[in-house]
Write a protein that holds these residues in place. Structure first.
Motif, PDB file in Angstrom:
ATOM      1  N   CYS A  49       0.828  -1.209   0.000  1.00 17.05           N
ATOM      2  CA  CYS A  49       0.000   0.000   0.000  1.00 17.05           C
ATOM      3  C   CYS A  49       0.865   1.263   0.000  1.00 17.05           C
ATOM      4  N   TYR A 128      -8.111  -2.770   7.353  1.00 18.08           N
ATOM      5  CA  TYR A 128      -8.548  -1.469   6.865  1.00 18.08           C
ATOM      6  C   TYR A 128      -7.562  -0.388   7.270  1.00 18.08           C
ATOM      7  N   ALA A 129      -7.386   0.589   6.391  1.00 20.52           N
ATOM      8  CA  ALA A 129      -6.437   1.679   6.643  1.00 20.52           C
ATOM      9  C   ALA A 129      -6.796   2.479   7.875  1.00 20.52           C
ATOM     10  N   SER A 130      -8.058   2.462   8.265  1.00 19.88           N
ATOM     11  CA  SER A 130      -8.488   3.228   9.440  1.00 19.88           C
ATOM     12  C   SER A 130      -7.781   2.773  10.707  1.00 19.88           C
ATOM     13  N   ASP A 133      -4.629   4.935  11.550  1.00 17.83           N
ATOM     14  CA  ASP A 133      -4.879   6.373  11.652  1.00 17.83           C
ATOM     15  C   ASP A 133      -4.202   6.913  12.910  1.00 17.83           C
ATOM     16  N   THR A 139       0.045   5.942  12.925  1.00 19.94           N
ATOM     17  CA  THR A 139       0.381   5.706  11.533  1.00 19.94           C
ATOM     18  C   THR A 139       1.467   4.642  11.433  1.00 19.94           C
ATOM     19  N   ARG A 140       1.613   4.091  10.249  1.00 20.38           N
ATOM     20  CA  ARG A 140       2.628   3.058  10.060  1.00 20.38           C
ATOM     21  C   ARG A 140       4.032   3.620  10.265  1.00 20.38           C
ATOM     22  N   LEU A 152      -0.807  -4.060   5.878  1.00 21.72           N
ATOM     23  CA  LEU A 152      -2.190  -3.679   5.630  1.00 21.72           C
ATOM     24  C   LEU A 152      -2.712  -4.497   4.465  1.00 21.72           C
ATOM     25  N   CYS A 157      -6.036  -0.512   1.224  1.00 23.23           N
ATOM     26  CA  CYS A 157      -5.089   0.591   1.068  1.00 23.23           C
ATOM     27  C   CYS A 157      -5.790   1.941   1.147  1.00 23.23           C
ATOM     28  N   PRO A 158      -5.137   2.941   1.761  1.00 21.62           N
ATOM     29  CA  PRO A 158      -5.755   4.268   1.848  1.00 21.62           C
ATOM     30  C   PRO A 158      -5.852   4.934   0.482  1.00 21.62           C
ATOM     31  N   THR A 161      -3.220   5.470  -2.795  1.00 22.51           N
ATOM     32  CA  THR A 161      -2.229   4.408  -2.928  1.00 22.51           C
ATOM     33  C   THR A 161      -2.839   3.276  -3.740  1.00 22.51           C
TER      34      THR A 161
END
Length: 333
Positions: A49, A128-130, A133, A139-140, A152, A157-158, A161
């Motif tokens: 992602c 999920y990207a959430s 957050d 964040t990653r 992820l 993916c957010p 991306t």
């Protein structure tokens, strides 16, 4: 509370490469490895992602976020290395239930940063990207600064991306990725091969051939439905049925009751989720003065499956089998 789902749309597949590499050591302490040791592990480097992740040793304290990630980990036999899990959509599959009971539940939804860190994780895996957050576990990049690796689901993916194409092959690539990260590639291969064989049987049975379906996820004023690019469409394709809302983009979308009435589908698939149960949807359909006259409602031609079997992931083939088996049991239209 309804989880923050992505509405899957076709997009370029996530590039994944397995390369030799190295990264900072993970936090000390942990659980026994499931079936791999650091000495036999092949380091993995992923472009996941849009985030570069290098794993030089199999993680020992995994935290999974969202049911999809939790069940992939359990399917790969990683429960002994799971320091915690969080956020279910519905019940964990019976085939993973015993293993799941051995895993600490950190939170009903996303854990706080404090709850997450208290589990002493060395790796986080989310559907999920959430989950990644700043208001969730962080964040990653923030996790990497704490020497916590992350993965992820390529379906989650957010925005901005590249997301994976919504296909069974993409779901199997995710399983393969996770198997490589945790040093259990043979288990991943076994799991994928078993699902390929099962999907072949489902397609051959073609239990939905000649049937038009409404995939009813949730909503009353406006139906939230299975659209043309996602888990519901993959399941309907697998059983040979057509989708009332196949022309809509994404995995799920807002439909319209007017189109449902005009189509008068042969079968209605009901996703059973904590935020919208199948029983609640049946009650709405049977109580509405117009919708109660749909032939599928009058003839009780419903198919019910857990929401977790409708999203691309380790249970999507289970979802196709659930739908296929229930279609076969329905009386002829």
């Amino acid at each position: 509370m309804r989880p923050r789902r992505i509405l899957l749309a076709a997009g370029p597949a996530v590039a994944t490469s397995l390369l030799l590499g190295a990264c900072a050591d993970a936090p000390s302490g942990g659980m026994p490895a499931a079936s791999s040791t650091a000495s036999s592990f092949t380091p993995v480097q992923l472009d996941n992602c849009g985030f570069k992740e290098t794993v030089s040793a199999p993680p020992q304290r995994l935290v999974t976020l969202n049911q999809g990630a939790t069940e992939v980990a359990l399917a790969l036999g990683l429960q002994d290395r799971m320091a915690g899990s969080a956020y279910l959509d519905d019940r964990v599959s019976p085939k993973y239930a015993a293993a799941y009971k051995t895993v600490p539940v950190l939170s009903e939804e996303y854990p706080t940063k404090e709850q997450f860190v208290a589990a002493r994780p060395d790796f986080a895996y989310a559907a999920y990207a959430s989950a990644f957050d700043a208001k969730a576990i962080g964040t990653r990049a923030e996790l990497a600064d704490k020497r916590i690796g992350s993965y992820l689901s390529p379906f989650g993916c957010p925005k901005g991306t590249p997301a994976a194409e919504p296909t069974f092959e993409s779901a199997w690539r995710e399983i393969t990725d996770v198997g490589s990260i945790f040093g259990v590639p043979n288990k991943a291969t076994e799991l994928v091969n078993g699902q390929r064989a099962e999907l072949g049987k489902i397609r051959s049975a073609a239990a939905g051939e000649g049937l038009q379906m409404l995939w009813f996820d949730s909503g009353e004023k406006t139906p939230f439905v299975g659209a043309g690019k996602g888990g519901p469409q993959l399941v309907m394709d697998a059983v040979g049925a057509s989708n009332v809302f196949s022309a809509l983009p994404g995995g799920w979308a807002d439909g319209s009751w007017e189109k449902v009435v005009a189509a008068d589908p042969d079968v209605i698939v009901l996703a059973d989720a904590s935020w919208s149960t199948a029983d609640a949807k049946k009650k709405h359909l049977r109580g509405d003065p117009v919708l109660r006259n749909l032939k599928a409602v009058k003839q009780n031609r419903f198919v019910v499956l857990p929401f977790s079997e409708s999203t691309p992931g380790v249970r999507l083939v289970d979802g196709a089998k659930t739908v296929s088996d229930q279609l076969a049991a329905l009386p002829a239209k």
